[in-house]
Scaffold this active site. Structure first.
Site, short mmCIF file in Angstrom:
data_model
loop_
_atom_site.label_atom_id
_atom_site.label_comp_id
_atom_site.label_asym_id
_atom_site.label_seq_id
_atom_site.Cartn_x
_atom_site.Cartn_y
_atom_site.Cartn_z
N HIS A 205 -16.09 -8.19 0.83
CA HIS A 205 -14.62 -9.22 0.56
C HIS A 205 -15.26 -10.81 0.89
O HIS A 205 -14.11 -11.01 -0.17
CB HIS A 205 -15.09 -9.51 2.38
N ARG B 11 -3.32 2.39 8.63
CA ARG B 11 -3.20 2.10 7.74
C ARG B 11 -2.43 0.56 7.55
O ARG B 11 -1.04 1.14 7.27
CB ARG B 11 -4.11 2.26 6.21
N ARG C 169 -3.65 -1.36 -6.17
CA ARG C 169 -2.88 -1.91 -6.54
C ARG C 169 -3.10 -3.43 -7.33
O ARG C 169 -4.60 -2.88 -8.72
CB ARG C 169 -3.41 -2.43 -5.00
N SER D 255 12.18 -42.83 -14.26
CA SER D 255 11.22 -42.18 -14.12
C SER D 255 11.15 -41.99 -12.14
O SER D 255 11.13 -43.12 -12.10
CB SER D 255 9.62 -42.46 -14.50
N TYR E 74 10.82 -34.96 -19.00
CA TYR E 74 9.47 -34.47 -19.28
C TYR E 74 8.73 -34.79 -17.80
O TYR E 74 9.51 -35.16 -16.66
CB TYR E 74 8.65 -35.97 -20.07
N MET F 31 -4.76 -5.30 10.26
CA MET F 31 -5.75 -4.41 11.31
C MET F 31 -6.22 -3.73 10.10
O MET F 31 -5.76 -3.04 8.80
CB MET F 31 -4.40 -3.44 11.82
N GLY G 291 -6.77 -10.40 7.33
CA GLY G 291 -6.20 -10.40 8.87
C GLY G 291 -5.24 -9.07 9.74
O GLY G 291 -4.94 -9.15 11.16
N CYS H 276 6.83 -38.71 -12.69
CA CYS H 276 5.67 -39.37 -12.72
C CYS H 276 5.18 -39.28 -11.00
O CYS H 276 3.99 -39.99 -11.47
CB CYS H 276 5.63 -40.45 -13.38
N LYS I 256 1.04 -1.52 -0.22
CA LYS I 256 0.05 -0.08 0.07
C LYS I 256 0.65 1.10 -0.15
O LYS I 256 0.79 2.17 -0.40
CB LYS I 256 -1.22 -0.21 1.25
P1 ADP Z 1 -8.30 -2.06 2.95
O1 ADP Z 1 -6.60 -2.19 2.52
O2 ADP Z 1 -9.16 -2.80 3.20
O3 ADP Z 1 -8.56 -1.61 1.34
P2 ADP Z 1 -7.38 0.67 3.41
O4 ADP Z 1 -6.50 1.14 4.33
O5 ADP Z 1 -7.28 0.98 1.73
O6 ADP Z 1 -8.20 -0.91 3.64
O7 ADP Z 1 -8.87 1.36 3.39
C1 ADP Z 1 -10.18 1.24 3.56
C2 ADP Z 1 -10.71 2.38 3.23
O8 ADP Z 1 -10.33 3.63 4.08
C3 ADP Z 1 -9.75 3.04 2.09
O9 ADP Z 1 -11.11 2.28 1.18
C4 ADP Z 1 -10.63 4.81 2.11
O10 ADP Z 1 -12.34 4.85 1.32
C5 ADP Z 1 -10.76 4.55 3.37
N1 ADP Z 1 -9.45 5.71 3.09
C6 ADP Z 1 -8.26 5.57 3.76
N2 ADP Z 1 -7.44 6.57 4.12
C7 ADP Z 1 -8.03 7.93 4.03
C8 ADP Z 1 -7.69 9.06 4.10
N3 ADP Z 1 -7.04 9.56 4.09
N4 ADP Z 1 -8.91 10.14 3.67
C9 ADP Z 1 -10.23 8.91 3.40
N5 ADP Z 1 -10.23 8.02 3.78
C10 ADP Z 1 -8.94 7.49 3.69
MG MG Z 2 -7.96 0.15 -0.05
#
Ligand code: ADP
Ligand code: MG
Ligand code: MG
Length: 888
Positions: free
Chosen positions: A468, A96, A352, A777, A864, A107, A105, A844, A26
């Protein structure tokens, strides 16, 4: 200490690094978007390396990091003109997590950090929007309490739901500032009751609480399970991203959304996504409000009434569209993007590589070659061979009768049937008992990952195409129907209702993830379609492939499938499987029960025509390609009658007394059949058995010749050899039989004789053995058993403990143990080739269809690999990738 806190912002983007290893996925992608001059809220990333320091430092944040972080916050303050914890114009942050590979899993993101009883008032004054300020604060309390303080999320949800009931409203958006004020008080009471402390008011305490929680989540049970399933090393660690908040929930000129730059189910080149006006963060994926489509086209396709983003915010849509192609051009891959619009200004929050189905993965790779974004080599390397599995298996038979009981979203394609289960644990339990299940949930969460892995398919009552369940199922290649409003789940009574239909736990249902349908019972399926983009990719792969790919097959039906999938021969034809047929087993039993050579020969002569016609069939299908035939291998008692009833039947049929049969069975009993009288040991004791089998092979060839069928060159394989003498003796037997058939039919027959290498001694004495063998083999199933001294059939009981304790990285019966079994293969290959340069080498065991084992085989320059018919395309692609990786 090295630089461990890395800044990203648009003010000065020269020195920005974007290494995934340091910043996590990220953080690296946020930094990269800044480098591309895209609008990203300013922030910084605490490197993955700090995760390690954190654990070595008694789970405390090292001083140096606190210092660097303070400095970075000051810079965000300067850029945004706001101040963290300030009572006039407070800066709010998002915290994040982010490891190098995206990982459920970890945070959950915490938004709006920096709000407390005082700053919330400042935010209200500054924005002149009380509802927004209070909504943001309550969200913060919810997220922080759940993620950092470990308080169950439902306690807060319940308060909101109950409050909405008493007020008589449905949507959160219908609640006003006063309503949130009351709820905030209630929330804080919950925190006090659960933690015996008041909700933290100090913004720095909030920040460090959140950062620590990110690091702690690296070792959560869920994260560990995920790493185990996906072979992600524990030492990688996670980074922490801290970033200025932008707000999609300030009013109707605000929004938040999720977009895939191409369709992740089909791979079609179309923008695919959802958004919500006046919403924040995870609202789109959480399924609390139904999101709207991004484009007019998808609105039309799905017959939706709501306004698309293209219509409601045309300028933003245009800007986004340009960014999508910019990002695709840079990453040369389909992107999964998150954005927020604050007061008509667009902010990019994430990009991503998007998770996709196998079908989409192939289409996108082929399309991107056409678009000149990637080369053919890159396309071949782009598709994960393991995921092809989902395309190679049957889909629902259109003609089969179906009782459709519910509909939902076609979230992840493919069809699956299984018993209904309502919990991840139950699905795992049933998997251990080899039972197929469909996991049925209101919606899934990261806690359900291992259950989703265990189930054949997933059905959810809530959630959209980007929920999800949908995203994870597509990643796993599991069929999924999401957001099926038709089903009403009752967890307590373990059932769901679909209209009048009641479906209980354990009932069998079928889901069709391509059509979004749920059916009662098991529905018949049909063969997959492997033309079009699939065959194009396979053609490309074959250009770069050096290893030949053969199939393990002994029936005409399987052999046909193998050929259709592109097998270049049969690497293992197990003759004993031909013995089990109802009509033949009697003669086989007679042969085994015979006490004299004469009786045995009589019985064998009855089996001979069956074997011969089997071989004719297979040789016909293989049309000149090599066929490795393994002579009888398992211990004889496997063919003997077991029950009283069977014994009685045999005694009648063969006119042998019950008593005699039983005593013969007793004689044949072995303490340790795997290491007993089997393989070439049978050939040594009862040469007439192997003689008959060879006669069947050669006579089949003679018959093919007569009927102008392209002759195959059979490779006669002698199993379980450990000494040169064994193969020397048995080779003479094969040669003698061949000579007789040639003389009788006045024809010339070409054939090879070789051995399986499945005992450590054979690998070590490969040089002597190669004197009498034209090929080796590697029978890696048995070679793994005999090298470790572990019986595969009994290993289930402790294998998990071995993986848990990191004694095994992977199950050695799935992927070759390179250091032990692999070393033996290497030794055998070297020593064998030393004796005979032309020695042909193949594998095999089940490993022949496992991509990482195939990579090993390419390194050892085997000729092979041979695998099950359905895995042939997987092996072809893996072999091409192995070659490309080795030669890059
Ligand atoms: P995930 O990996 O679960 O997608 P993210 O870190 O992308 O988690 O965050 C989830 C959501 O939080 C994002 O989709 C976004 O909408 C919101 N978010 C994250 N950072 C910001 C930010 N700086 N300002 C506003 N919303 C945010
Ligand atoms: Mg996200
Ligand atoms: Mg999320």
């Amino acid at each position: 200490m090295k630089k461990l806190v890395h800044r990203f912002n648009n003010q000065n983007n020269k020195s920005i690094i974007s290494s995934k290893e340091m910043l996590g996925g990220k953080g690296a992608n946020l930094a990269q978007m800044v480098k591309l001059k895209l609008p990203v809220p300013p922030g910084f990333t605490i490197s993955t390396k700090v995760c390690d320091y954190f654990y070595k430092n008694n789970k405390k944040i090292p001083k140096e990091i606190t210092k660097q972080t303070k400095k970075e916050i000051a810079i965000i303050e300067k850029i945004t003109n706001k101040k963290f914890g300030n009572l006039v114009n407070p800066l709010l942050l998002s915290v994040r997590s982010g490891s190098s590979v995206s990982m459920p899993g970890m945070m959950d993101t915490i938004l709006n950090l920096g709000l407390n009883d005082k700053t919330v008032i400042a935010l209200k004054k500054k924005t002149l929007n009380g509802r927004f300020a209070k909504d943001s604060y309550r969200r913060f309390i919810q997220m922080y309490s759940n993620v950092v303080l470990g308080i169950d999320a439902y306690l807060f949800e319940e308060l909101i739901e109950n409050y909405k009931l008493t007020k008589g409203v449905i949507q959160d958006t219908e609640l006003e500032e006063d309503d949130w004020d009351g709820l905030i008080l209630n929330f804080k009471d919950v925190v006090k009751e659960k933690t015996k402390k008041i909700f933290p008011q100090d913004v720095n305490e909030q920040l460090w609480g959140a950062v620590s929680a990110v690091f702690l989540s690296w070792n959560s049970k869920r994260a560990k399970t995920y790493r185990k399933i996906n072979y992600i090393p524990d030492h990688w660690g996670t980074a922490v991203n801290v970033q200025a908040m932008v707000f999609g929930n300030m009013g109707n000129n605000c929004a938040t959304g999720v977009v895939f730059t191409r369709n992740p189910s089909t791979g079609d080149k179309e923008i695919f996504g959802e958004y919500l006006i006046n919403a924040q963060g995870e609202d789109v994926v959480a399924g609390t409000r139904t999101p709207q489509n991004i484009t007019k086209a998808s609105n039309k396709k799905s017959n939706s009434k709501g306004l698309s983003l293209e219509e409601s915010m045309p300028k933003i849509f245009k800007q986004l569209k340009k960014i999508f192609s910019q990002l695709e051009n840079y990453y040369k891959d389909m992107q999964d993007i998150e954005f927020t619009v604050e007061n008509d200004k667009l902010w990019m929050l994430q990009t991503r590589s998007g998770k996709r189905t196998a079908k989409a993965s192939i289409k996108i790779a082929v399309d991107m070659v056409k678009e000149k974004l990637i080369s053919i080599k890159q396309a071949v390397l782009r598709v994960d061979p393991n995921t092809l599995d989902t395309l190679l298996h049957p889909t629902l038979d259109e003609k089969a009768e179906k009782k459709i009981i519910a509909s939902g979203l076609p979230a992840s394609p493919g069809a699956a049937s299984g018993k209904v289960t309502f919990s991840a644990e139950e699905a795992e339990l049933l998997k251990e008992q080899m039972q197929d299940t469909i996991l049925v949930r209101l919606e899934t969460s990261p806690e359900d990952i291992s259950g989703m892995h265990a189930a054949q398919g997933i059905l959810t009552a809530r959630g959209g195409m980007t929920s999800h369940a949908a995203v994870v199922a597509r990643g796993m290649g599991k069929p999924c129907v999401s957001g099926s409003n038709d089903i009403k789940i009752d967890y307590a009574d373990k059932l769901f209702r679909a209209g009048n239909q009641v479906v209980k736990e354990g009932d069998i249902i079928t889901i069709d993830g391509s059509a979004g349908k749920v059916m009662l019972g098991k529905v018949a399926t049909v063969k997959p379609d492997i033309s079009g983009d699939f065959s194009k990719l396979m053609k490309w792969a074959n250009r770069y492939r050096k290893l030949k790919v053969r199939a393990n097959s002994e029936t005409p039906a399987d052999t046909k499938i193998a050929r259709d999938f592109g097998a270049e021969g049969i690497g293992l034809c197990r003759t004993e499987h031909m013995f089990f047929d109802e009509k033949r087993i009697i003669s086989v039993r007679q042969m085994i029960l015979s006490e004299t050579l004469d009786d045995r020969k009589k019985a064998l002569s009855k089996i001979l025509p069956y074997q011969r016609s089997d071989f004719v069939e297979i040789f016909k299908i293989m049309n000149g390609l090599p066929v490795t035939v393994r002579l009888l291998d398992p211990p004889l008692h496997e063919f003997l009658p077991k029950s009283e009833k069977e014994i009685e039947a045999i005694s009648q049929e063969l006119n042998i007394s019950n008593q005699n049969i039983k005593s013969r069975i007793n004689e044949l009993h072995e303490q340790n059949p795997m290491l007993g009288h089997r393989g070439c040991r049978l050939g040594i004791s009862f040469p007439e058995i192997y003689q008959m089998q060879c006669q069947a092979i050669f006579e089949a060839l003679a018959e093919c010749k007569k009927n102008k069928i392209k002759p195959v060159i059979p490779e006669i394989m002698i199993p379980l050899v450990s000494t040169a003498a064994e193969i020397e003796i048995l080779r003479k037997l094969v040669d003698k039989t061949a000579q007789e058939i040639q003389n009788n039919n006045s024809i010339k027959i070409k054939y090879y004789v070789g051995t399986m290498i499945e005992l450590p001694r054979a690998a070590l004495r490969a040089k002597d053995i190669a004197k009498f063998a034209d090929f080796f083999s590697f029978g890696t199933n048995d070679l793994t058993q005999t090298t470790f001294g572990i019986s595969r059939d009994d290993s289930g009981k402790f294998l998990n403990d071995y993986v848990d304790n990191k004694i095994f990285n992977k199950d050695p019966f799935v992927s070759i143990d390179e250091r032990g079994v692999g070393e033996l293969i290497k030794i055998a290959a070297e020593r064998g080739r030393m004796e005979k340069k032309s020695l042909k080498l193949g594998i095999c065991g089940e490993h022949g269809g496992d991509p990482s084992s195939i990579e090993f085989c390419e390194k050892q320059k085997l000729n092979y690999v041979s695998c099950s018919p359905y895995r042939v395309p997987i092996a072809c692609l893996a072999a091409a990738q192995a070659y490309l990786k080795k030669n890059n």
